[in-house]
Design a protein around this motif. Structure first.
Motif, PDB file in Angstrom:
ATOM      1  N   LEU A 313       0.691  -1.015  -0.157  1.00 32.00           N
ATOM      2  CA  LEU A 313       0.010  -0.315  -0.111  1.00 32.00           C
ATOM      3  C   LEU A 313       1.098   1.045  -0.094  1.00 32.00           C
ATOM      4  O   LEU A 313       1.367   1.038   0.070  1.00 32.00           O
ATOM      5  N   GLU A 315       0.743   3.900   1.912  1.00 31.18           N
ATOM      6  CA  GLU A 315       1.726   4.409   3.047  1.00 31.18           C
ATOM      7  C   GLU A 315       2.515   3.462   3.462  1.00 31.18           C
ATOM      8  O   GLU A 315       3.373   3.659   4.201  1.00 31.18           O
TER       9      GLU A 315
ATOM     10  N   LYS B 123       9.902 -11.382  16.584  1.00 29.87           N
ATOM     11  CA  LYS B 123       9.896 -11.000  15.260  1.00 29.87           C
ATOM     12  C   LYS B 123       8.102 -12.411  15.639  1.00 29.87           C
ATOM     13  O   LYS B 123       7.480 -12.544  16.958  1.00 29.87           O
ATOM     14  N   PRO B 211       8.992 -10.222  11.020  1.00 23.40           N
ATOM     15  CA  PRO B 211       8.604  -9.033  12.141  1.00 23.40           C
ATOM     16  C   PRO B 211       7.533  -9.337  12.575  1.00 23.40           C
ATOM     17  O   PRO B 211       6.245  -9.702  11.883  1.00 23.40           O
ATOM     18  N   GLN B 214       3.522  -4.386  13.958  1.00 19.23           N
ATOM     19  CA  GLN B 214       2.608  -2.884  14.532  1.00 19.23           C
ATOM     20  C   GLN B 214       1.770  -2.929  15.029  1.00 19.23           C
ATOM     21  O   GLN B 214       1.629  -2.621  16.539  1.00 19.23           O
ATOM     22  N   ARG B 285       1.978  -1.877   9.377  1.00 15.05           N
ATOM     23  CA  ARG B 285       2.344  -1.060   9.376  1.00 15.05           C
ATOM     24  C   ARG B 285       1.284  -0.064  10.512  1.00 15.05           C
ATOM     25  O   ARG B 285       0.210  -0.260  10.121  1.00 15.05           O
ATOM     26  N   VAL B 286       0.745   0.784  11.452  1.00 15.01           N
ATOM     27  CA  VAL B 286       0.083   1.632  12.215  1.00 15.01           C
ATOM     28  C   VAL B 286      -0.652   1.925  11.111  1.00 15.01           C
ATOM     29  O   VAL B 286      -2.322   1.510  10.285  1.00 15.01           O
ATOM     30  N   ARG B 287      -0.353   3.193   9.933  1.00 16.16           N
ATOM     31  CA  ARG B 287      -0.907   3.320   9.217  1.00 16.16           C
ATOM     32  C   ARG B 287      -1.515   2.991   7.511  1.00 16.16           C
ATOM     33  O   ARG B 287      -2.659   3.153   7.094  1.00 16.16           O
ATOM     34  N   ALA B 288      -1.286   1.402   7.608  1.00 18.53           N
ATOM     35  CA  ALA B 288      -1.478   0.551   6.168  1.00 18.53           C
ATOM     36  C   ALA B 288      -2.726  -0.053   6.857  1.00 18.53           C
ATOM     37  O   ALA B 288      -3.670  -0.083   6.453  1.00 18.53           O
TER      38      ALA B 288
END
Ligand SMILES: Cc1cc2nc3c(=O)[nH]c(=O)nc-3n(C[C@H](O)[C@H](O)[C@H](O)COP(=O)(O)OP(=O)(O)OC[C@H]3O[C@@H](n4cnc5c(N)ncnc54)[C@H](O)[C@@H]3O)c2cc1C
Lengths: 506, 461
Positions: A313, A315, B123, B211, B214, B285-288
């Motif tokens: 994405l 982002e 992880k 990983p 988040q 990821r947070v925003r995604a």
């Protein structure tokens, strides 16, 4: 008949010479078993699709490796049915068989066993179906990797495994070798993308492994078939999984003064909890080779170049991109560039994609060694590789899949020099030992084939290999498919004398 | 010598110690489909496993490996069952290299414990499996168990990079290694994964890791019917912002949400039986994650969803656990569970014609993974009267019709859980799979004495 043809049992003999004998035997079309056999082959695939004259066979003597072996005959079937009948015939006559895709294999996988029949899939190259609902494509084995990828782009999908040879290599070869590629870092290798296949076994029987359903009952035969290097069966139809094209892609190029700092950057990126779509490295010697043939504007003193690609994405790509850039800058680069437009990204990739070809500007031949080290040990392992280069006085260029620790040291040489081939084989084995001592693997994506079979005991015990042979014997109880590969048997196919003309041996 | 006339060799007994050999009176805990083993061992050391299998091979004793015991019902009634080998104490982390994103563990470690350990280094193994606090890595690999994010992150087979097993002759062998890319020799890990312990007892496994995301969150959306929910799931999964896992749960099963969860996900407008809930999981990821949640929610609202809710990390994880466990909970009284697998595009068609195939049975609980082509149908204990004569043949008849239907759509049906009366009348795997002859040869070649979990697998293996 069988005795005439089955040479592969004889150990420590010059396979090469024997292959020539068989070849002449066939080409002379003397009345007898061999001629009758060829007639039967012709009856199955058609006269023009059976090759047996030495001059027609020469191009089938090679693959991308340093091994050679002339097949007794080459057939080019066009359907599963023809393959099935060829296999049944060879089975009846005790003739060993090997499949051949595009012959780009780097471990000698497609080299014919002496006296054997090579089945080439160059006529079985149709994309049979793209099923967007199930996100799958079904292809014949001779379809070229990149052709499939380009074809499915039209539907908004991609075929993720992308060997650097993707313009040439076939899906059949990809499955046999469980091929990888730059983007396998994020998406996995061929085995993670194959759903099903139709397979012809050594006796000519046909079986379907896997299917469009994501899991099938019983043992995962398509899983163990993938990577079996053509010894279990011949794949005649293959169904693979497709992935949607990503929304955003961004490529980063970091130029570093030396390999050590580039390795530090690799660790820094992975250490930040980032698994990019691709993470590739090109060292100074490879850069020089590339600069010889195209101007990419790399700084003169570039010691190593890293290429990193992020996908996902918008982002994600933005956010992770900032971290990637930071990780690169932390490791002391002389230059960092980024690109988002397809054409700009292509330009950054050009050096990586052209590197192997460009090595020809440095030496007539190279021997590409495929080994894997834990990615945290890249620095040490590459130092050892440099030491081997020095010890043997062999220039070694490194172009490789750094993100998953998959090294490809290319040992440069000139095969016309007496003893050169032997020396690079020895040095190559040392490189592989270094990888294994670091906790790595003998091969990351090119397979064992002929090239590494004698080194198998470095990683596997006799018992380990016995279990593997038992599985092979379950698919091919008579070991008629690509015999003499993978497991140590004391034989080698390096030709006693190499052809004098220059040219790359890959 | 035990009452059952069998005792381990002295050296093995000494090594196992008194707490490594299960006392006779507790052997019943190890019964499978009513068959009680003659002995049960809980080894702590690898050599004990090797010796046990070597001894069993010499004596021709059938050995059944066991992890957390969460899926012991899966499989046909054992043909023979002499020794239970409980691997839950063989549970160490042998190697964890966060920077290399790899970990090597002993087979008896639970998925939960492994994830806890991996989280300490940032992880994760991006897999779920039912009852992960008890389910062991060995068991998860043997059964190929998976969870709601399978369509995006794959199956156990996709994350395994090295494996060691003790084969039917009592020899330990390995395949693969500790690096993420490796094609040295055949990939026997694929063969052992999903082999139900019939080819070797898995003792050690190495995985590649991801990983830690988040964030992990969830969306829930009510739909008037399962069919509409599946349709929405299909179109949502085609969007660039698609969640990583989309499941559809029938309204009645949804009502079984534990109190702490139902508070989070429902208000007055909660769905009633006959309706359905789409559950989507999002990680990364947070925003995604935020974008996937908000665009996903908008999309669902525009596609007939009646109530759409976003769950925070805590709620999302709880819901993920609940959906993963659906049909596997030990005390839920689910006593008949069918797994239907079809090509993903056939999921809605399968769901629409299934009711006819299952005529005669009460309405099942349903959880579907449309993106993967997987449907689980679950019947609660008491929803069908097992005291009635002929109940088993009614069920077997329905299963047979469901199988014919699945076959016509390119799939199959596995009876994952069933009363013994039913299991005695049908092959839970649904008969000979394609390639059965090769499978039988593999079994004979890797377990020549036929002592590993005999009779429980597909094709009479
Ligand atoms: C410049 C260059 C770059 C490369 N880069 C990569 C890379 O990035 N990653 C990577 O993994 N590899 C790479 N390779 C190696 C090679 O391209 C791959 O192994 C490829 O998959 C081989 O495909 P092929 O069609 O050429 O197979 P071939 O070389 O023709 O055959 C390979 C093996 O496949 C078997 N085979 C072929 N078709 C079938 C079939 N239908 N059924 C069963 N067995 C079959 C053959 O018997 C043989 O054992 C590279 C090679 C070159 C020359």
């Amino acid at each position: 008949m069988a005795r005439l043809l089955v040479y592969y049992h004889a150990k420590f003999l010059s396979y090469f010479r024997r292959a020539w004998e068989w070849c002449f035997l066939v080409s002379s079309l003397a009345p007898g078993a061999a001629a009758r056999f060829l007639d039967e082959l012709k009856a199955i695939v058609g006269e023009e699709y059976v090759y047996y004259h030495p001059e027609d066979l020469l191009v089938y003597e090679y693959d991308g490796s340093i091994d050679r072996g002339l097949p007794g005959a080459v057939v080019l079937p066009i359907s599963t049915d023809e393959v099935r009948r060829v296999m049944a015939l060879c089975y009846r006559e005790g003739v060993p068989v090997v499949g051949r895709g595009s012959g780009t294999g780097l471990s000698g996988g497609a080299i014919a066993p002496p006296g054997g029949v090579q089945i080439s899939f160059s006529r079985m190259d149709r994309i049979l179906e793209v099923d967007t609902e199930n996100r799958t494509a079904t292809v014949e084995p001779g379809v070229i990797n990149l052709d499939l990828d380009n074809h499915v782009h039209k539907f908004g999908y991609r075929y993720a495994p992308d060997p650097s040879s993707q313009k040439a290599c076939s899906l059949g070869g990809n499955i046999a070798e469980n091929s990888g590629g730059p983007h396998c870092l994020a998406y996995g290798c061929t085995t993670n993308h194959v759903l099903g296949m139709e397979v012809v076994l050594e006796d000519g029987s046909v079986v379907n492994l896997g299917g469009t359903a994501r899991e099938t009952p019983g043992y995962d035969l398509r899983g163990v078939f993938t990577g079996s290097e053509g010894t279990f069966g011949i794949a005649t139809c293959i169904t693979v999984r497709l992935l949607p094209l990503p929304e955003a892609v961004k490529t980063f190029m970091g130029v570093f003064p030396d390999v050590d700092s580039a390795c530090t950057a690799v660790s820094a990126v992975i250490g930040h909890g980032i698994v990019p779509a691709a993470l590739e490295m090109i060292d100074a010697l490879s850069i020089r080779a590339v600069q010889n043939v195209m101007d990419l504007g790399y700084p003169e003193d570039a010691g190593a170049v890293l290429l990193i690609e992020l996908e996902g994405l918008q982002e994600e790509v933005e956010e992770i991109g900032i971290e990637v850039e930071a990780a690169l800058w932390e490791s002391g680069p002389t230059l960092v560039r980024t690109a988002e437009e397809a054409s700009d990204r292509e330009r950054l990739w050009a050096g990586r994609k052209g590197a192997l070809g460009a090595l020809g500007s440095l030496a007539p031949n190279y021997y590409l060694v495929d080994g894997v080290a834990p990615r945290t040990k890249l620095t040490e392992v590459l130092r050892e590789v440099a030491a081997i280069s020095e010890r043997y006085s062999i220039p070694i260029a490194n172009v490789f899949h750094a993100g998953d620790g998959n090294l490809h040291p290319c040992l440069l040489f000139d095969e016309r020099q007496p003893g050169a081939l032997e020396t690079i084989i020895e040095a190559g084995a040392e490189v592989m030992k270094v990888c294994i001592d670091a906790g790595g693997a003998l091969t990351g994506e090119h397979g064992v084939g002929l090239e590494k079979k004698e080194l198998m005991p470095l990683v596997y015990t006799d018992e380990d290999m016995d279990a593997m042979r038992r599985v092979r014997d379950s698919f091919a109880p008579h070991n008629r498919l690509n015999p003499g590969k993978i497991f140590p048997d004391g034989t080698h196919y390096h030709p006693p004398a190499r052809r004098p003309e220059p040219g790359l041996s890959i | 010598m035990s009452r059952l006339g069998l005792s381990p060799p002295a050296t093995l007994a000494r090594s196992l110690g008194s707490d490594g050999v299960v006392p006779e009176e507790r052997l019943g805990n190890f019964s499978i489909d009513g068959v009680v083993p003659r002995l049960a061992f809980c080894p702590t050391y690898r050599h004990e496993i090797v010796e046990t299998v070597g001894w069993a091979a010499a004596e021709g004793l059938a050995v059944v490996p066991r992890g957390g015991g969460t899926q012991m019902e899966l499989g046909n009634v054992p043909a023979r069952y002499d020794v239970a080998l409980d691997l839950s104490r063989f549970n160490g982390v042998l190697d964890y290299q966060p920077a290399d994103l790899t970990a090597t563990v002993e087979a008896g470690i639970t998925l939960h414990e492994l994830q806890r350990h991996l989280a300490s280094g940032g992880k994760t193994l991006p897999l779920e499996a039912p009852l992960s606090s008890n389910a062991t890595i060995g068991g998860i690999l043997s059964t190929g168990a998976s969870g709601p994010m399978r369509a995006a992150y794959g199956l156990p087979r996709d994350w395994l990079i090295g494996i060691s097993v003790v084969g039917g002759s009592g020899t330990e062998t390995k395949s693969g290694g500790k690096v993420v890319k490796n094609v040295t020799g055949y990939d026997l890990g694929k063969l052992y994964t999903g082999s139900m312990g019939t080819l070797g007892i898995i003792v050690e496994a190495t995985f590649k890791l991801n990983p830690l995301p988040q964030r992990l969150q969830a969306l829930t959306a009510g739909f008037p019917s399962i069919a509409l929910a599946v349709e929405a799931a299909n179109s949502l999964s085609g969007q660039v912002y698609a969640p990583q896992g989309i499941q559809v749960v029938d309204g009645a099963s949804w009502l079984g949400l534990p109190a702490d969860l139902s508070d989070v996900v429902s208000e007055k407008d909660e769905p009633v039986p006959g309706q359905a809930v789409l559950v989507a999981f999002v990680s990364g990821r947070v925003r995604a994650v935020e974008r996937r949640l908000s665009e996903g929610a908008d999309f669902l609202r525009m596609n007939e969803a009646s109530s759409v809710r976003k769950l925070d990390e805590a709620g999302g994880r709880k819901l993920l656990g609940w959906v993963t466990d659906l049909g596997w909970e030990r005390d839920s009284g689910h006593w008949l569970v069918l797994k239907l697998a079809v090509p993903p595009s056939m999921t809605s068609q399968a769901l629409s014609v299934l009711p006819r195939a299952l005529e005669g049975l009460p309405e099942p609980g349903t959880v579907a993974d449309p993106g993967f082509g997987l449907v689980r149908l679950m019947w609660q204990q008491g929803s069908l009267d097992t005291t009635v004569d002929g109940h088993a043949s009614v069920i077997v008849g329905a299963v047979g019709r469901a199988r014919a239907l699945a076959r016509s759509l390119g799939g199959y049906v596995v009876v994952e859980r069933a009363p013994l009366t039913v299991k005695r009348l049908t092959d839970v795997w649904g008969g000979e799979p394609a390639g059965a002859e090769i499978m039988r040869r593999i079994k004979e070649n890797l377990d020549p004495a036929g002592i590993l979990n005999p009779g429980r697998f597909s094709g009479g293996i």
